[in-house]
Design a protein around this motif. Structure first.
Motif, short mmCIF file in Angstrom:
data_model
loop_
_atom_site.label_atom_id
_atom_site.label_comp_id
_atom_site.label_asym_id
_atom_site.label_seq_id
_atom_site.Cartn_x
_atom_site.Cartn_y
_atom_site.Cartn_z
N LYS A 107 0.83 -1.21 0.00
CA LYS A 107 0.00 0.00 0.00
C LYS A 107 0.86 1.26 0.00
CE LYS A 107 -3.84 -2.34 2.30
NZ LYS A 107 -4.63 -2.50 3.55
N ASN A 108 2.08 1.12 0.52
CA ASN A 108 3.03 2.23 0.49
C ASN A 108 3.66 2.35 -0.90
OD1 ASN A 108 4.66 4.33 1.72
ND2 ASN A 108 6.36 2.88 1.67
N ASN A 111 1.50 4.07 -3.74
CA ASN A 111 1.33 5.51 -3.67
C ASN A 111 2.55 6.24 -4.23
OD1 ASN A 111 -1.25 5.49 -2.56
ND2 ASN A 111 -0.48 5.30 -0.47
N TYR A 112 3.74 5.71 -3.95
CA TYR A 112 4.95 6.30 -4.53
C TYR A 112 4.96 6.12 -6.05
CZ TYR A 112 7.17 7.25 -0.02
OH TYR A 112 7.47 7.77 1.22
N LEU A 114 2.38 5.83 -8.13
CA LEU A 114 1.40 6.73 -8.74
C LEU A 114 1.93 8.16 -8.79
CD1 LEU A 114 -1.85 5.35 -7.09
CD2 LEU A 114 -1.22 5.16 -9.50
N THR A 115 2.62 8.56 -7.73
CA THR A 115 3.18 9.92 -7.69
C THR A 115 4.29 10.08 -8.73
OG1 THR A 115 2.66 10.17 -5.34
CG2 THR A 115 4.37 11.60 -6.25
N GLU A 120 -3.29 8.41 -11.93
CA GLU A 120 -4.20 8.06 -10.84
C GLU A 120 -4.42 6.56 -10.70
OE1 GLU A 120 -7.80 10.19 -11.49
OE2 GLU A 120 -6.93 12.15 -11.02
N THR A 121 -4.17 5.83 -11.80
CA THR A 121 -4.42 4.39 -11.79
C THR A 121 -3.35 3.68 -12.60
OG1 THR A 121 -6.80 4.84 -11.74
CG2 THR A 121 -6.13 2.59 -12.24
N LEU A 146 -6.70 -2.76 -3.89
CA LEU A 146 -6.26 -1.55 -4.59
C LEU A 146 -7.11 -1.31 -5.84
CD1 LEU A 146 -2.37 -1.98 -4.30
CD2 LEU A 146 -3.87 -0.49 -2.95
N GLU A 149 -10.12 0.40 -4.69
CA GLU A 149 -9.82 1.80 -4.37
C GLU A 149 -9.60 2.65 -5.62
OE1 GLU A 149 -6.56 2.09 -1.64
OE2 GLU A 149 -7.33 0.48 -0.36
N LYS A 151 -6.98 2.38 -7.65
CA LYS A 151 -5.56 2.62 -7.90
C LYS A 151 -4.96 1.64 -8.90
CE LYS A 151 -4.75 4.70 -3.36
NZ LYS A 151 -4.01 4.63 -2.08
#
Length: 323
Positions: A107-108, A111-112, A114-115, A120-121, A146, A149, A151
């Motif tokens: 989950k960590n 997010n990195y 996607l950034t 966004e997905t 995910l 969510e 992602k």
């Protein structure tokens, strides 16, 4: 899809280009230099222009550099690109430390990713391999969460065995299996490939030239600083024996008016409609040759020659692809 044929990933999965672009070599490999970033971005743009929309990366390629580079390349072109991301490998100072497939870590990681990618997905998200440290159902179940969510769109797997593949697919429908596959590395034909085909998965086949063995450019011995010297396939008499088999590939390529690399890619393509050759490139100059490989056809006799010369285990010595 412009100038390329397409493949469906999974029985009800997405339609993507039949030839995939591996982006790993656009970043530093094993602590080596970073290729020219402008040329790498231009290569991605030209690939998209040619109809190659499948872009493959890993969050650990170049310690995140690869994802940032792709993010720059697809800015304002997101709808043209299908982004495949592997996760789970941990490196420090270019050294492999192991895997982290804990749900909390996953989950960590995403997010990195996607950034860095600026999206966004992620279209296809997959653990880079599984080592038994975390139950398969926890890994795939977390990726399924995910998806809920928003992602992730589709789940893939990489570098696993047949039992793990069945288990993963029982948790959530798997769209694709990413695996090393070439004339020189055919071990997956024993059990993993039949299971993947039975389940209707797309096969994302990387290392089509077996770390350069099938390019026809290698001579024995390798340069002393060549990282392939670590693998027994490229050592001493093993390499000499293996290059004798590559001579058959070179002769056939010459007769067909193509390169050994093109023939190696074309052979992978011929292994089934659900098989995608994933070719790593970092320069635009490689695109025409690799695209042309997808148009090569074989006679039955030619395929028999290749399949006999490069039968399972005919290439002696191991590499990191050995399972």
């Amino acid at each position: 899809m412009k100038n390329t044929t397409t493949i469906q990933l999974g029985n009800n999965g997405p339609i993507v280009s039949r030839l995939g672009l591996g982006c790993m070599r656009m970043s530093s490999i094993w602590g080596g230099p970073t290729p020219d970033e402008n040329e790498a971005i231009a290569t991605i743009h030209e690939a998209l222009d040619s109809g190659i929309n499948f872009l493959n990366t890993g969050d650990f390629y170049g310690a995140g550099h690869n994802e940032m580079l792709i993010g720059k390349a697809i800015k304002n072109r997101r709808d043209e690109a299908f982004i495949s991301v592997k996760f789970g490998a941990i490196f420090h100072n270019g050294q492999w430390l192991g895997l982290d497939l804990r749900p909390m870590a996953m989950k960590n990681f995403i997010n990195y990713s996607l950034t860095r990618l600026g999206i966004e997905t992620i279209d296809l998200y997959q653990p880079c391999r599984m080592d038994g440290s975390v139950p398969v159902e926890d890994i795939i179940g977390t990726v399924a969460d995910l998806i809920k969510e928003g992602k992730v769109r589709h789940i893939g797997v990489s570098e696993i065995n047949a039992d793990q593949l069945r288990q993963a697919n029982s948790v959530y429908p798997i769209s694709a299996l990413e695996i090393g596959y070439s004339l020189a590395d055919r071990q997956i034909e024993r059990d993993l490939l039949p299971v993947a085909k039975e389940l209707g998965l797309g096969i994302i086949a990387f290392a089509n030239t077996a770390e350069g063995l099938l390019t026809g450019d290698l001579t024995a011995p390798l340069e002393a600083n060549d990282h392939r010297n670590h693998f027994s396939r490229f050592q001493g008499d093993n390499l000499k024996q293996n290059l004798e088999r590559v001579e058959v590939l070179k002769q056939l390529a010459k007769a067909k008016g193509c390169t050994p690399t093109q023939l190696a890619i074309a052979w992978v393509k011929e292994q089934g409609e659900q098989v995608m050759p994933l070719v790593s490139m970092s320069r635009r100059s490689r695109l025409p040759e690799n695209l042309a490989a997808m148009d090569i056809a074989f006679t039955t006799e030619e395929l028999n020659t290749l399949n006999t010369t490069f039968a399972i285990d005919a290439i002696v010595g191991g590499t990191y692809l050995q399972r």
